[in-house]
Structures are given as structure tokens and as C-alpha cells.
Enzyme design. Sequence first.
Site, short mmCIF file in Angstrom:
data_model
loop_
_atom_site.label_atom_id
_atom_site.label_comp_id
_atom_site.label_asym_id
_atom_site.label_seq_id
_atom_site.Cartn_x
_atom_site.Cartn_y
_atom_site.Cartn_z
N LYS A 178 0.89 -1.16 0.00
CA LYS A 178 0.00 0.00 0.00
C LYS A 178 0.93 1.21 0.00
O LYS A 178 1.58 1.51 1.00
CB LYS A 178 -0.90 -0.03 1.24
CG LYS A 178 -2.21 0.74 1.07
CD LYS A 178 -2.01 2.23 1.00
CE LYS A 178 -2.39 2.90 2.29
NZ LYS A 178 -1.96 4.32 2.33
N ARG A 237 1.31 7.00 14.84
CA ARG A 237 0.83 6.14 15.90
C ARG A 237 -0.67 5.92 15.80
O ARG A 237 -1.16 4.81 16.01
CB ARG A 237 1.17 6.74 17.28
CG ARG A 237 1.02 5.73 18.39
CD ARG A 237 1.11 6.32 19.78
NE ARG A 237 2.43 6.84 20.09
CZ ARG A 237 2.80 7.21 21.32
NH1 ARG A 237 1.96 7.07 22.34
NH2 ARG A 237 3.98 7.71 21.53
N GLU A 257 6.15 0.44 12.99
CA GLU A 257 7.10 1.42 13.48
C GLU A 257 6.31 2.71 13.53
O GLU A 257 5.91 3.25 12.50
CB GLU A 257 8.28 1.53 12.52
CG GLU A 257 9.41 2.31 13.14
CD GLU A 257 10.31 2.87 12.08
OE1 GLU A 257 10.70 2.13 11.16
OE2 GLU A 257 10.61 4.07 12.18
N CYS A 294 12.55 8.99 11.75
CA CYS A 294 12.00 8.24 12.89
C CYS A 294 12.94 8.34 14.09
O CYS A 294 12.53 8.18 15.22
CB CYS A 294 11.84 6.76 12.57
SG CYS A 294 11.81 6.37 10.83
N GLU A 384 4.89 13.20 20.40
CA GLU A 384 5.88 13.32 19.33
C GLU A 384 5.56 14.55 18.47
O GLU A 384 4.45 14.67 17.96
CB GLU A 384 5.89 12.07 18.45
CG GLU A 384 7.01 12.09 17.42
CD GLU A 384 6.96 10.91 16.43
OE1 GLU A 384 8.01 10.37 16.11
OE2 GLU A 384 5.83 10.56 15.99
#
Lengths: 525, 525
Positions: A178, A237, A257, A294, A384
Site C-alpha cells: 500500500k 501512531r 514502526e 524516525c 511526538e
Amino acid sequence: MSYHPVLLAGGWRPAQASGSFRAENPATGELLPDEFPISAWADCETALAAATQAAYLLRQTPPASIARFLNGFADRIEARKVELVEAAHAETALPKAPRLAEVELPRTTGQLRQAAAVVLEGSWALPTIDTRLNIRSLLGPIGPVLIFGPNNFPFAYNGVAGSDFASAIAAGNPVIAKAHPCHPLTSKLLAEAACAALLESGLPLTAVQMLYHLAPEDGVRCVTDRRLSAIGFTGSRAAGLKLKAAADAVGKPIYLEMSSLNPVLILPGALAERGAKIAEELAASCLLASGQFCTSPGLTVLIASHEADNFIADVKARLEGASIPPLLGSGVARNLAASVETLRQAGAELLTGGVPLAGNRFANTLLRASGEAFLAAPEQLQTEAFGNASLIVVVRDAGEAAQVLEHMEGNLTGSIYSDTRGGDDPLYAQLAPRLRARVGRLLNDKMPTGVAVTAAMNHGGPFPATGHPGFTAVGFPAAFRRFAMLQCFDNVRPHRLPAALQNQNPHGSTWRLIDGTWSQQNIPS
Amino acid sequence: MSYHPVLLAGGWRPAQASGSFRAENPATGELLPDEFPISAWADCETALAAATQAAYLLRQTPPASIARFLNGFADRIEARKVELVEAAHAETALPKAPRLAEVELPRTTGQLRQAAAVVLEGSWALPTIDTRLNIRSLLGPIGPVLIFGPNNFPFAYNGVAGSDFASAIAAGNPVIAKAHPCHPLTSKLLAEAACAALLESGLPLTAVQMLYHLAPEDGVRCVTDRRLSAIGFTGSRAAGLKLKAAADAVGKPIYLEMSSLNPVLILPGALAERGAKIAEELAASCLLASGQFCTSPGLTVLIASHEADNFIADVKARLEGASIPPLLGSGVARNLAASVETLRQAGAELLTGGVPLAGNRFANTLLRASGEAFLAAPEQLQTEAFGNASLIVVVRDAGEAAQVLEHMEGNLTGSIYSDTRGGDDPLYAQLAPRLRARVGRLLNDKMPTGVAVTAAMNHGGPFPATGHPGFTAVGFPAAFRRFAMLQCFDNVRPHRLPAALQNQNPHGSTWRLIDGTWSQQNIPS
């Protein structure tokens, strides 16, 4: 309206689309000309059916063919490098050089070639043989894998070319990719290269399929479909947790991740010894790719002192003096502004930045909070802020530092800077075990932003950085093992065993645990 | 009222109890004399706090001490063998000999000693070193582990002595054991042996803790507590799924062994060649421990034929002629009756048995269904009837057999019997890949009930047999890896590295992947 075709069931075909979209030029906010389909469920159905057949075929495909595909794919990507870099630059605003052409594209082809070498060598599957009982096992293919690629690496983590893709194929599984809707044309060019390599390698043409975009509910439906065996996801997330809940409910392995603050702990001796140098490293690391890595350092912990205040002033000045390129997309800019606001509401003081700028940019941002404030709202102060923003937490003393570390969520990395003469060693001994338990990769005297593609790398960590602390998304052979199931063969007749478990070592290169001893030997028949 | 004490925070102490219970003599239904506490949350709190400290201490404990504990524990168990066998027999009604004294207890001590040897050797952690970049990684301790033991193996899977326990301790983690309330006295004796071995080995006394019983909501609360790092569970699917949902929501690894039908596929050539012998094997395997093994064959698939009818008649006669010992507890008998009823309601025909008998027993039971019936209600006809009951599905032809296999849930094992002259090979080639994808251990010409404790064993499989198809509950070193996290050390100073990652190979015995090659060598400093 004419859309680009999707790669399904062995070839390019018109999508069964529920709608369409165009990517955005992040630097200008204008839509790019190419129109791409949003696949309806019918495309997912086609992909799942084709992947099921591909999985059976791949089980009978020798590792040499898989390696040939991975190497050929790398060659094909290099052959179309100019076009790929052009497309990725238009879709992400990332610099053509050095980033796209000299760093990320070579990393991507390097990953594919490393994966090919590891497939050929064969030890990754941990073949284990007990001759007395004739019980043999290895990590074998798990079945069709769905891979969701992220926005921030158009090549190296792309669902149809990145590390998850290479790992899943290397382990013998078909992939349904995807693509990320931020860079559909880049993904299409990569999928074309994959197709050409499939044709040359003898792998089933259905081994690689790609959709550009899906309704979120169709993504969830794919994840729970019984024909799908595992999922790889890199992204936010919020999206990751939705897919995880769906996969968990049906007991399916999902490797995510999702988010990471990558805490950096700078001990007092290091600050006194080389504070200016570390400030330079921290500022540079925070601003690499505008903080859209990341492993960007989002949280630094200092023990209160005059040197700590100087250090913070130094980092602030460096951020204020640095250039500000556009972010990856308008969504990133919006989320960054919201995250900085959340940090402020939770008690962080804005030292610089914090404001959106023209051209999809955001002022380089530094925030500061006390250890007390952090401990009062540890969840909010671990929000974050994906992009060019970072928070410094100044704790009172070592005891408060220990408490802050104990309240830390799972992260990909954690760095500790200490002085070179051993003065910080007692403090290191007290604090490092606490950080160790919460991060996948522990660094000394080094910022976290370089992720080497090497066997010992761990690009993983405890939840919520990922979904399982035992696995890595980067670094072969370990990353392969995510997309494998443990397959035991008990008293299975010799000619029915996978090559790696037969008495004859397939190429003489594979290390096997035979009766408790690692060996490359054949077993006497 | 005087309860037995619990093992918490380094010693035996009175429980903070919310109630108490007594175990049942399964053969008579009478309650046994000893009274045990049901721990309230305060005991869990104590256990979690102590385990957190133990985890830090264990990280600094050398592997030799862990091995010394595991070996010493095995010695202590042997020293109390008579007492242990007596207690387990009273609590489970399993025969003292051969089962408890000659099979299960030696298996348990053998597991502990095997684990000790694997810890000392050190390769299980897959130490990986890239010298050029100075990046090093291994599988290291994950932190406090909670282990729920099952009812059916009072020694070998006991939360305080079994394979999960040995694996978690071997990987360097403290264990909080939740004993099964069917055999609390057995668990207490084992925990006493563990305590004595801890004292002699130099491990922290808090490394092993044990509670007899908990309210289900406190179990869930423990699982989600941030101080707990991983969970091992062996038991019913209903209880396992509740704990899994709780662990998944907080992203915590949970390894479950829940339920398995262990399908046996007997191909026509095998039936013609040696049907009577296979019928004997099947009946014996179904009745081993009254079918109360995780690997008991609960579902056999035959292709319709005259030989198939004869085979079924043969198995039926053997079940009818066999003795019927008591089940493990009254709960097992009740659940078995309910499951058999579910199978009948879903279209299975009762060939024999199906009725409860005096003395907590259940008539040996055989059911039969058509492939068509199975495909109409695949979920219901895969209801696990834990105990001495088994279902035979008779399919029309190979195509229907393939469909039945494709609708099969994940299982621990799958067996295929074929003729010895190769006549069944084409059918094997068609059906085996379908079964392979759904089971952890594929057997040829062998019933699944023997689970050898050996490196190549896989006692695991796809959901819902377990929670993750990449791991095994039996067989070292693989079983250790469940209770480990991937720990990378990037540029970490030499004296701060775990021994297994230092330049010097700790004992010269550990295999390490150094710059892509497996080796037992030291690295030149």
C-alpha cells in the site's frame, strides 16, 4: 477521467476505484498533475486472491530465484535513477542531492542486494536439526504480507521497495504494497522496476502487487482477512494503533514502526568537557531532514547547572541560525503545530520557533520543561512533534533523572553522552539500565539519526515505538524473521523436506544447528 | 483460618488474601485438606515491585549463576520426588507411574538442565557484531515475566518450574508464577525447591515469586501494569484471549498456548496399506492422558471409501474397549460434555460415548461428520473437546480435503499418513502445503502426542493455537527468545557492553555473527 493503473494479479490494470487523488507539491501546496485511483474493496479482493496463489508458488521457488529478483530489482532502480529522483523530489520536496540521489536511493538498492546475499547464504532461517529424533525446523514463509509505507522515505521504506518489502520477499512471501499517497508516482516507478525484475527472475508475477490508496476501513478489512498472514506498517501512531487492534483481534503478526522521541541524556561531565560540540551535534541531528526521521532526537535530558543553561542557549542559537526547508506535506506542518501546542499546554516553555511559515515550513523550534513538569504530565510531554521541533527536560538531580527515565515510553533509540575520563561512570551505571529497558538501540556519545543498514542494527524497540520489542525493521538477517513462521518437520520423509533441512547442506554455506552445534557440514545419510 | 503462605519479595509470607480455596481430588470430587489463599491486588503490587528490582539485579548476574540455579533447581526437585509425585497425584489423579514419576518429572528436570546448558553456551542470544561500525546486538532480558501454568501438566508446564519458567529465567528475567488452582500443593513444593536453589546460586531471591490464585480482574491488571514486560500463558482459549486483549492494548508481548485440534490426515494409500495399524495408533493417541494433552488428535480427515468406514469402525471398537480413568477436574468433565454437544448440534454424528460417567469420568467418545457438514459450519466443528473425544471428518474427494484444510484454524501440529510406496505422493504434494501453512509442526506417519524436548521442536503454531506463529513453548534455545528483547549497542564503550558482545568471546563457546560470518573467535582489540 484517466487514472494510473494499479499492479494486481500479475499485471497493470485499471483500478476498481472508489475515487481518485493527486499528490501535492509540498513546497508550493499545488496539486501535481497525475491522477491516481483510490482502490475499492474489489481491488483488495483481487490482490488477496492472487497473493494466496503466489504464496503456494513461492514456497516451491528456490532461494536463488528470490535473490535474482532482489538483485535485478536493484539494477532496475539504478537504471531509472534520474526519473525516480525527479518524481520523489516533486512529491516530497526532499533535496535531489545529496539526500535522494546520493543517500536514499543507494541505501535502497544496497538493502535489496544485502537481502539477496543473505537469502543465498541461508543461515537467517536458523535451520535446526536433531538427527537422533529426525526432527527438523526452520523459519519459513508465513504467507501473504501487506506493507504500508510511510511518507518520509519515498525509496528506502517504500512499501514496494524498502526494507519491509525486501524482508518479506526474502523470507519467501508475496507482498501487497500500500503506497503512501504522498508519493504515488515514485511508488509507481518503483513497482514498474519490480515488475521488470520479476519477469527476469522466474518468480511468480503475482509475488508483488501494489495499490496507491485505500479507504481506512478497507485497510482494516484486508488486515483481518484470513488470506493475509502478516502486516508491516511504518507511519503515525494513530493509524498504526488502528491496524494493530484489527490484527491483534485475529491473532495476526503485525510489525509497526510508529513513533519515537529518541531521548538523549547528556551527563554533567560531558557537558563540562565538550558542551559546545554536543550542542552542535544535537542541533544538526534535530534538523536533519527537518526532523522528519524516525530517529530524530525529540527529547534531551540535562541535569540542572550553569553549563546546562549555556548548552540550551547554544542549541537555541543554532536552531535560530539554521535554514528552514519545506516539510513533507501540509499534513505534517499541521500536526507539528498541534503537537507543539500540546507540549506547551502540558507545561513546556517555548524557547524559540513555534510558528508556521510560508511555503509549508515551520520555524525551527525548541522547548524546555522541568523534570517536575515532566513527571506531572509524562504522557503529554512525550507527545511526538514530528518535524523540526525538540524538547529539553532539565531535571534537578540524578534521582529525578532516574524517575524521568522510568516514565519514558518505549523508543527506537536512547543516547547517553558521558565524559571521556570516567567521571560520569557512576551516573552512567545508575541511569543506563533504566534507559536500556526502554529503547531498542542504546548509543554512547552519538546522536541517533544515522541508521546503518547492517546485521547488528536494531531499528525497533518497546511499544509504542513498535508493536514488539523482539524485532527490527532494518538490518538483515534479523528483519527477515518478522515475516516468518517457525516450521517444524517431525519424521517428514527426506524428499519432502525444504532444501535447507535436507542432509546435504544446500550450498555448503548455510550454518545449521545440528544436534546442538552450529555447523556448515552435511549430515551423513 | 490458616492458609499456606505465598512466595513474594524474597521469602514466604502470609498472603494479602481476598479469599481462599482448596483443590479437588478429581477421582472422588472431594476437597483436599490444604487451604490456599486467593491473593488480593496487594500481593500483585508486592510482586511487581520486587520483580522490578530483581530485573535490574539479574541484568548484572553472570550466565553461570543462572545456569547454577537451573541445575540446582533440577537437583532439588529430584530430591523431593516422592513428595512431589504424591501431591501431584492427589491433585490431578494422573497415575504416579509411569506418568508422573517416570515421564513428567524427569522431563521437567531435563528441561531445567537443558536450559542451563544452553545459557552457558550463550549462542541462543544470537550475538551479532559489526566491527567496522562498532554496532553490536543481542537478544537480552525483557524484564519481569508473569507465567500462568495450565491444569494438565503439574510439573512440566508448571508456572514455577516448567518450560515457560525455565525459558524466562534463562533469558535473564525474574518470574512471577501464577500457579494453577488445580494443583496448589504441587506448586508450593516446586516453589520451595526453587527457593532453596536460589539461595545456593547467588541469584536475587526475588527472581522467583509465586501466587496460587488471583481474581481474573487482578490477572488482567497485572498484565497491563507497566512494570511487567511479558506474559506466558498455557490454558483455555477463553482465558487466554482475555489476557491477550489486555496485553495487546498496551503493546506487550504475550505468548499463549490455547487450543489445538492437531488434525491427522490419512491418505487412501496408507489406509489400504496399514489401516488397522493406524487405527491402533490413533485410538492410543486419543486416549493418552485421557486426551488431556495439547497435542491430542481431535480431528481426523479421511477420504470416503470402504476402507475409511472400516477404519472408523476399528477406532470406535478400540475406544469402546479401552479403560476410562478420571479427568483432571470436574471443570474438564463439564466442558467436555458441552463441547461434544456443540459438535453434535453443528452436524456431527455421535458414534460412541458422549455421556458422563461416575467418578469424574466421561465415556470414550468418537464423532463423525461429512466434509460438506464441516464446510457448512467450520467454526463450530473445530470446537476443541479437551479430553477423551475425537471427531472424524469424511470428505468426498481430494478437492474437498483441500477445502477442509483451507478452513482449518491454526494448530500446534498436523500429521499426514501416506503409503510407503509413493502412491499417495501426488495427493501429499497437493494437500501438505495447505496443512503446512496452518500448523507449527508437520508430522509424517506419526501421531502428534509425543512432544520431544529438543532444539528442533516447535510446540507452537498459528493463531488460535498460540498468539504468534514465530515462537515455540518447548525446545531450547528457541523458547528462550520469547522472553527477550532485541538490544543494540551502538558505539557503546567496551567496558559497558554485555560480556557476550565484548571482543573476547566469554567462554570461547558462544557462536557470534561477526561481520556476516558465524564464529567462535575473539575479535582482535
